[in-house]
Design a protein around this motif. Structure first.
Motif, short mmCIF file in Angstrom:
data_model
loop_
_atom_site.label_atom_id
_atom_site.label_comp_id
_atom_site.label_asym_id
_atom_site.label_seq_id
_atom_site.Cartn_x
_atom_site.Cartn_y
_atom_site.Cartn_z
N PRO A 1 12.12 -4.61 4.53
CA PRO A 1 12.07 -3.31 3.85
C PRO A 1 10.91 -2.46 4.36
CG PRO A 1 11.22 -5.03 2.43
CD PRO A 1 11.69 -5.71 3.67
N SER A 2 11.07 -1.14 4.25
CA SER A 2 9.99 -0.26 4.71
C SER A 2 9.23 0.35 3.55
CB SER A 2 10.57 0.85 5.59
OG SER A 2 11.49 1.61 4.84
N CYS A 3 9.70 0.16 2.32
CA CYS A 3 8.98 0.73 1.18
C CYS A 3 9.33 -0.06 -0.09
CB CYS A 3 9.34 2.20 0.98
SG CYS A 3 11.07 2.44 0.60
N THR A 4 8.57 0.20 -1.15
CA THR A 4 8.76 -0.53 -2.40
C THR A 4 10.16 -0.32 -2.96
OG1 THR A 4 6.41 -0.24 -2.82
CG2 THR A 4 7.76 -0.85 -4.71
N GLN A 5 10.68 0.90 -2.85
CA GLN A 5 12.03 1.17 -3.38
C GLN A 5 13.07 0.32 -2.66
OE1 GLN A 5 9.67 3.44 -2.88
NE2 GLN A 5 9.40 3.97 -5.04
N GLN A 6 12.89 0.11 -1.37
CA GLN A 6 13.84 -0.74 -0.63
C GLN A 6 13.74 -2.20 -1.10
OE1 GLN A 6 13.90 -0.46 3.62
NE2 GLN A 6 14.87 1.58 3.57
N MET B 1 5.85 -3.15 5.85
CA MET B 1 5.10 -2.41 4.82
C MET B 1 3.61 -2.66 5.02
SD MET B 1 7.48 -2.83 1.45
CE MET B 1 6.25 -2.04 0.44
N ARG B 2 3.03 -1.92 5.97
CA ARG B 2 1.62 -2.18 6.29
C ARG B 2 0.77 -0.91 6.27
NH1 ARG B 2 1.97 -5.28 11.88
NH2 ARG B 2 2.81 -6.78 10.40
N ALA B 3 1.12 -0.01 5.36
CA ALA B 3 0.30 1.21 5.25
C ALA B 3 -0.96 0.94 4.44
CB ALA B 3 1.12 2.31 4.57
N VAL B 4 -2.07 1.53 4.89
CA VAL B 4 -3.26 1.61 4.04
C VAL B 4 -3.09 2.91 3.27
CG1 VAL B 4 -5.76 1.84 3.99
CG2 VAL B 4 -4.67 0.34 5.68
N ARG B 5 -2.75 2.81 1.98
CA ARG B 5 -2.41 4.02 1.23
C ARG B 5 -3.65 4.86 0.91
NH1 ARG B 5 1.86 1.85 -3.35
NH2 ARG B 5 3.43 0.99 -1.95
N VAL C 1 -3.58 -1.02 -0.41
CA VAL C 1 -2.86 -1.38 0.82
C VAL C 1 -1.49 -1.94 0.47
CG1 VAL C 1 -5.00 -1.92 2.06
CG2 VAL C 1 -3.78 -3.75 0.88
N GLU C 2 -0.55 -1.78 1.40
CA GLU C 2 0.75 -2.40 1.17
C GLU C 2 0.69 -3.88 1.51
OE1 GLU C 2 3.63 1.48 1.44
OE2 GLU C 2 3.57 0.16 3.19
N ALA C 3 1.60 -4.62 0.90
CA ALA C 3 1.50 -6.08 0.95
C ALA C 3 1.65 -6.66 2.35
CB ALA C 3 2.55 -6.69 0.03
N GLY C 4 2.31 -5.92 3.26
CA GLY C 4 2.51 -6.44 4.60
C GLY C 4 1.32 -6.25 5.52
N CYS C 5 0.26 -5.60 5.05
CA CYS C 5 -0.93 -5.44 5.90
C CYS C 5 -1.48 -6.81 6.28
CB CYS C 5 -2.03 -4.69 5.15
SG CYS C 5 -1.76 -2.94 5.03
N VAL C 6 -1.78 -6.96 7.55
CA VAL C 6 -2.40 -8.21 8.01
C VAL C 6 -3.87 -8.20 7.55
CG1 VAL C 6 -3.13 -9.42 10.11
CG2 VAL C 6 -0.80 -8.54 9.91
N LEU C 7 -4.35 -9.36 7.13
CA LEU C 7 -5.71 -9.42 6.57
C LEU C 7 -6.75 -8.82 7.52
CD1 LEU C 7 -7.87 -10.36 4.57
CD2 LEU C 7 -7.62 -12.69 5.47
N ALA C 8 -6.68 -9.15 8.81
CA ALA C 8 -7.69 -8.64 9.75
C ALA C 8 -7.65 -7.11 9.82
CB ALA C 8 -7.47 -9.24 11.14
N ALA C 9 -6.45 -6.53 9.67
CA ALA C 9 -6.34 -5.06 9.71
C ALA C 9 -6.98 -4.46 8.47
CB ALA C 9 -4.88 -4.66 9.82
N VAL C 10 -6.88 -5.14 7.34
CA VAL C 10 -7.53 -4.66 6.11
C VAL C 10 -9.05 -4.72 6.27
CG1 VAL C 10 -7.89 -5.19 3.66
CG2 VAL C 10 -5.59 -5.30 4.64
#
Ligand SMILES: Cc1cc2nc3c(=O)[nH]c(=O)nc-3n(C[C@H](O)[C@H](O)[C@H](O)COP(=O)(O)OP(=O)(O)OC[C@H]3O[C@@H](n4cnc5c(N)ncnc54)[C@H](O)[C@@H]3O)c2cc1C
Length: 496
Positions: free
Chosen positions: A44-49, A94-98, A109-118
């Protein structure tokens, strides 16, 4: 319409993978020990999906398996070999930093963000997201939260649980819970985020999180010490805590065999000290002061340790690359062990003061089952978390071979794990500290968790997921079993 057809209509064909080649990479865990087929893989690309996919699966009664970076080591992130194949939802898109809110020291952050990117996004704003672990280049924030990941920063900053302010979750009925609070205080009844932290995909799909940020340390000092035994390591821990206070940010111990495996199996790793020793500790100080002051404090504490006989030798990193090289030794242990043999890994939490006794008694207990088996030990000593790993080398060991006699090995492995867990339990410890229950430890839940706790957990599960579709067979033991005082009423698990 079939599951796949409905998902493709709702999410678009590119978000639903079905061909063998496309789904293969999602079906096996990091160590290649667990896996099974999926009905399809949804990206999915977003929470609604996510919510749309969950509603479709619910209507068709298809099990739902949330997956992050697939790095957990207890078999909870991949499908099972038998029974109904799940709809696997991987959050990688789903890896946006909102938002990053430096005034309130938080980020969404969205749940798909990789820890190192956060960590990187936080550090670009001169903040620290302090959860750090060997898999940080692949694991996702959603997976960290679902397992309440620990790692090397727990001593100073706590587990993932202590670093989450709010959550957004898609519930098993497809509702979206927006609990992305960024408050430090919010006493308005039950704090529901805590239900989902550590729930291992059994209560819903985490889609975003509000994380707590800390000041970014500007100075670091790192040393590698050889110590005579775990008790001396604890003496050094107490000394560092007394002398350096809050600047003590990591205190990681490993035994000699563990360091040897790293040096043997991971290219580019170099011995930190000229001689070999039985026990090693990596210590880090970090704060926002000046580096020379921190290095001075580290040097003086090491000198005092040498004078007391608690330190046998030490090497102090003189530059950023040298600090990174010492940390690389610590972060390479899983990769090394994967190549060395089949690790009968355990992940026990102990009161810090009980660690030396645990190591001694667990070693005796293992050797009663498999005499002389090599044991590697790597511990987040500062918080009492010991990875005590009897290891069957791939070359084989005595009557057991990791490759040839899988059945005998499996039953010995099971007995070994049970013995180690029993020692931890006897010392008021826990059989699971940071890697989660997954499928590996469900029977240990029955063995050690008080019946009343299991009943409360089942009640919450039944309320949120009455169809029992979310990650079935994980976390909860299959059959409610009454715990006996001896803790020996069920068979243990075996994954080898
Ligand atoms: C080299 C290495 C070193 C490691 N070191 C440590 C360490 O020091 N400390 C530590 O704690 N762990 C460690 N781990 C284990 C692992 O990295 C952590 O458990 C991590 O938190 C898992 O994250 P993940 O994204 O890979 O989750 P996955 O493995 O994909 O999933 C883990 C569980 O979480 C559930 N899940 C995943 N995403 C979601 C979501 N969005 N919503 C709901 N449920 C979800 C899954 O269903 C599964 O039950 C290590 C692993 C490796 C390979």
């Amino acid at each position: 319409m079939s599951l796949v057809a409905q998902l493709q209509t709702a999410l678009g064909a590119q978000a639903v993978l079905v061909s063998e080649a496309e789904v293969a990479g999602y079906l096996q865990d990091w160590r290649g020990r667990y896996g099974g087929p999926a009905a399809c893989v949804v990206l999915p690309s977003c929470t609604q999906q996510v919510a749309a996919a969950v509603r479709i699966a619910g209507r068709l009664r298809v099990p739902v398996l949330a997956q992050g970076g697939n790095t957990s080591l207890s078999g909870g992130s991949v499908p099972w070999p038998d029974g109904a194949a799940p709809m696997l939802i991987n959050l990688a898109r789903m890896r946006a930093v909102r938002a990053i809110d430096t005034a309130n020291d938080s980020m969404v952050v969205e749940a798909g963000c990789v820890l190192a990117a956060v960590q990187q996004a936080a550090s670009e704003r001169r903040r620290l997201y302090p959860v750090s672990l060997g898999a940080e280049g692949s694991c996702q924030i959603g997976g960290n939260i679902a397992t309440n990941a620990g790692g090397t920063g727990v001593l100073r900053y706590g587990n993932t649980r202590e670093n989450v302010l709010g959550l957004e979750v898609v519930l098993p009925d497809g509702q979206i819970w927006d609990g992305l609070y960024r408050l430090r205080k919010n006493n308005t009844g039950l704090d529901l985020k805590h239900l989902f932290i550590g729930s291992e995909g059994t209560l819903g799909v985490i889609t975003a999180a509000c994380l707590k940020l800390h000041p970014l340390p500007t100075a670091q000092a790192v040393a590698w010490m050889a110590v005579p035994n775990p008790a001396a390591a604890l003496d050094m821990l107490a000394l560092f805590q007394r002398r350096c206070g809050a600047s003590l940010s990591a205190f990681e111990m490993m035994n000699g065999p563990q360091l040897d495996y790293v040096l043997e199996h991971v290219p580019g790793r170099r011995a930190p000290l000229p001689a070999s020793y039985a026990w090693h500790v990596l210590v880090e100080l970090a704060d926002s002061g000046a580096e020379p002051a921190l290095t001075g404090a580290l040097q003086e504490t090491l000198q005092q340790g040498l004078a007391q006989g608690w330190v046998l030798d030490a090497s102090l990193a003189a530059s950023g690359p040298q600090r990174a090289a010492l940390w690389a030794l610590r972060h390479s242990v899983s990769q090394a062990n994967k190549q060395a043999g089949i690790g009968l890994s355990t992940d026990c939490a102990l009161p810090v003061s009980a660690v030396p006794e645990f190591i001694e008694r667990a070693t005796l207990a293992v050797h009663r089952v498999m005499p002389g088996l090599p044991i590697i030990i790597v511990a987040h000593l500062g918080d009492g978390n010991v990875h005590f790993i009897p290891l069957i080398p791939f070359a084989g060991f005595g009557p057991w071979s990791a490759v040839a006699d899988r059945q005998a090995t499996a039953s010995a492995a099971s007995a070994v794990r049970q013995a180690v867990h029993a020692v931890a339990h006897a010392l008021s410890g826990s059989f699971s500290a940071e890697h989660g229950i997954g499928q590996l430890l469900t029977q240990e839940m029955a063995r050690f968790k008080p019946a009343v706790e299991l009943a409360m957990m089942r009640g919450i599960k039944g309320l949120l997921d009455p169809q029992q579709l979310f990650n079935p067979g994980r976390l909860f033991p299959a059959v409610a079993t009454t715990r006996t005082s001896a803790g020996t009423d069920v068979e243990g698990t075996s994954d080898e």
